[in-house]
Design a protein around this motif. Structure first.
Motif, mmCIF file in Angstrom:
data_model
loop_
_atom_site.group_PDB
_atom_site.id
_atom_site.type_symbol
_atom_site.label_atom_id
_atom_site.label_comp_id
_atom_site.label_asym_id
_atom_site.label_seq_id
_atom_site.Cartn_x
_atom_site.Cartn_y
_atom_site.Cartn_z
ATOM 1 N N ASP A 182 77.899 37.899 46.128
ATOM 2 C CA ASP A 182 79.002 38.627 46.306
ATOM 3 C C ASP A 182 80.148 37.012 46.514
ATOM 4 O O ASP A 182 81.294 37.275 45.879
ATOM 5 C CB ASP A 182 79.151 38.830 47.728
ATOM 6 N N HIS A 221 85.246 42.623 52.156
ATOM 7 C CA HIS A 221 84.802 41.183 52.354
ATOM 8 C C HIS A 221 85.675 40.164 52.737
ATOM 9 O O HIS A 221 86.710 40.322 52.317
ATOM 10 C CB HIS A 221 83.983 40.917 51.007
ATOM 11 N N PHE A 248 81.260 40.526 56.525
ATOM 12 C CA PHE A 248 81.728 41.892 56.077
ATOM 13 C C PHE A 248 81.786 42.850 57.115
ATOM 14 O O PHE A 248 81.276 42.879 57.836
ATOM 15 C CB PHE A 248 80.309 42.496 55.290
ATOM 16 N N SER A 306 84.811 45.210 49.398
ATOM 17 C CA SER A 306 83.451 44.785 48.871
ATOM 18 C C SER A 306 83.102 45.542 47.707
ATOM 19 O O SER A 306 83.352 46.888 47.445
ATOM 20 C CB SER A 306 82.462 44.780 50.016
#
Length: 498
Positions: free
Chosen positions: A16, A34, A70, A103
């Motif tokens: 990520d 995120h 997150f 995300s």
């Protein structure tokens, strides 16, 4: 790897993280957010507090080594609200900016991850706070935690009052952070102020944290918020100055009628149900700081072009739209679509004027149809090229003498009201009588219910028509009407009734 279930392996190789090098295409909305660049000493509770004003936070994964986290919200709608709110106004934790994006993951599966005990404990503590009246442990100390006995009442001062701020606008903005029970507005020391009572002191705490110092409109109407010494407000009247939302039986007190249900439509509650539209939050997320994009529209933050739809093509003209939208700002250009004449683009002088016009006019009836206004994806209205067929559907009004808001600090800024059946008339020459004016409106197809000249100034009058729709159409037709003696009638919506 299944995209919907992040596991420890996802974060160990930083997948990520690598995608966030600045040119990553935005993800589609997800209830998992995120967060990047979080301070290394931040607590779980502080990260959770970013999401709380927008809904229930259901999971959290902290990756302090990567300065990331997150956050999982209970619903995608809550996550969309949060992203729309924080995109133009960067949130800060411990005085450091934090960046929030959707995300790739649809949910957080953290059951098998080590070091999740603190996050789960923080989430449980927050649940206890939301269901009871406990203070939030670990909330940033410089922001001040909710102290025992802290008031649910906020005192709000609005500085740089360039545009009027109504009780409705305050209710919209502050409702995002919890149930608003009562509002009282007043002027003290030449400043517009309000007292606002929440159902819960925690809501007041989060509203103060999020909104103190923000601008309602672009570069003006700055909110200064403190806790009041009062713990409860005593509201005697429901009118445009004070409101008890728990008691609809209160009298209006000063002769001002309570605002009718259509007022809700006038204040941005009537945005069409497009994906991601946030209903009652539309004004909130756009108005705070004035630069915010409107959830559920493709408009860019700061856009001054409106897309107006569901018009009656048999009656609407560029000039008519110029006059109507000109009540809420200076209209520079209007374009009625060549192939779809029930749609038009209206370019205002700036984004905050576009916002005002949209909030007040979307949902109003015009020539038998309910007008809709949203932010356009266009940044400007293009004039037709020479020789291009246009049928007079595009007009440039940027140098019009009829602009109401060209002079900074003009009185017109203080007289912006939602459409109403009562119109304020001014610039009336002495020779024009009540009957002359009544007949002017009757000839325009209106039913006149009441009329009165101002006692102190006969150049002004109020005229009450049969409906708001009639008044809108009369304003379009008769604003700037030549009354003779070099006097052109000025027409605007009134907040008073006769």
């Amino acid at each position: 790897m299944n995209n919907s279930t992040p596991s420890a392996g996802v974060y160990a190789n930083g997948n990520d993280n690598k995608k966030f090098k600045g040119d990553r295409p935005p993800c589609s909305p997800s209830r998992v957010l995120h967060l990047r660049k979080i301070p290394c000493d931040v607590t779980e509770a502080e990260v959770i507090s970013l999401g709380l004003p927008f809904g229930k936070v259901t999971n959290l994964l902290m990756l302090k080594g990567k300065s990331q986290a997150f956050l999982e919200m209970a619903s995608e709608e809550a996550a969309v609200t949060m992203v729309n709110y924080y995109t133009p106004v960067t949130p800060h934790l411990r005085s450091q900016p934090v960046y929030i994006q959707y995300s790739n993951h649809r949910e957080l599966k953290t059951d098998n991850l080590p070091n999740q005990a603190r996050a789960q404990a923080a989430l449980q503590a927050v649940s206890a706070v939301q269901s009871g009246n406990l203070s939030l442990p670990g909330a940033p100390s410089n922001e001040g935690t909710v102290l025992p006995g802290q008031s649910p009442v906020l005192r709000i001062i609005i500085e740089n009052l360039f545009y009027p701020v109504t009780l409705e606008v305050l209710h919209q903005i502050f409702s995002k952070f919890g149930t608003v029970l009562k509002i009282i507005t007043f002027t003290k020391n030449n400043q517009f102020q309000a007292l606002l009572q929440y159902a819960d002191p925690l809501n007041a705490h989060y509203a103060k944290m999020a909104l103190d110092g923000q601008n309602i409109y672009n570069a003006c109407c700055t909110l200064r918020i403190d806790f009041s010494k009062l713990t409860s407000l005593n509201v005697k009247y429901n009118n445009d100055k004070s409101r008890d939302f728990t008691r609809i039986d209160l009298p209006t007190g000063d002769g001002q009628p309570p605002l009718e249900p259509p007022m809700a439509a006038a204040f941005g509650l009537s945005v069409p149900a497009v994906p991601g539209a946030l209903g009652p939050l539309t004004l909130t997320s756009s108005a705070v700081t004035g630069r915010m994009g409107i959830p559920g529209t493709s408009g860019m933050p700061g856009n001054s072009v409106l897309l107006v739809t569901n018009l009656n093509p048999d009656f609407i003209t560029p000039h008519g739209l110029f006059i109507l939208f000109g009540v809420y700002g200076d209209v520079h250009r209007v374009k009625i679509m060549f192939n779809k004449k029930e749609n038009a683009l209206v370019q205002m002088a700036d984004a905050s004027q576009a916002q005002l016009a949209m909030n007040h006019l979307s949902g109003q009836r015009l020539y038998g149809k309910v007008l809709r206004a949203t932010l356009s994806k266009h940044q400007a209205v293009q004039l037709p090229r020479e020789g291009q067929e246009d049928q007079g559907l595009t007009k440039d009004f940027s140098n019009s003498p009829l602009h109401r808001f060209k002079k900074p600090g003009s009185k017109n800024f203080q007289n912006i009201f939602p459409p109403s059946a009562t119109l304020h008339l001014s610039n009336i020459p002495p020779s024009v009588t009540m009957d002359d004016l009544k007949n002017l409106f009757i000839d325009a197809g209106c039913s006149v219910k009441a009329f009165k000249f101002f006692q102190k100034d006969r150049k002004m009058a109020l005229i009450q028509l049969g409906s708001v729709e009639e008044a809108i159409q009369a304003l379009i037709e008769l604003h700037n009407h030549d009354l003779g003696e070099n006097h052109h009638l000025r027409v605007s919506f009134s907040k008073s009734t006769i």
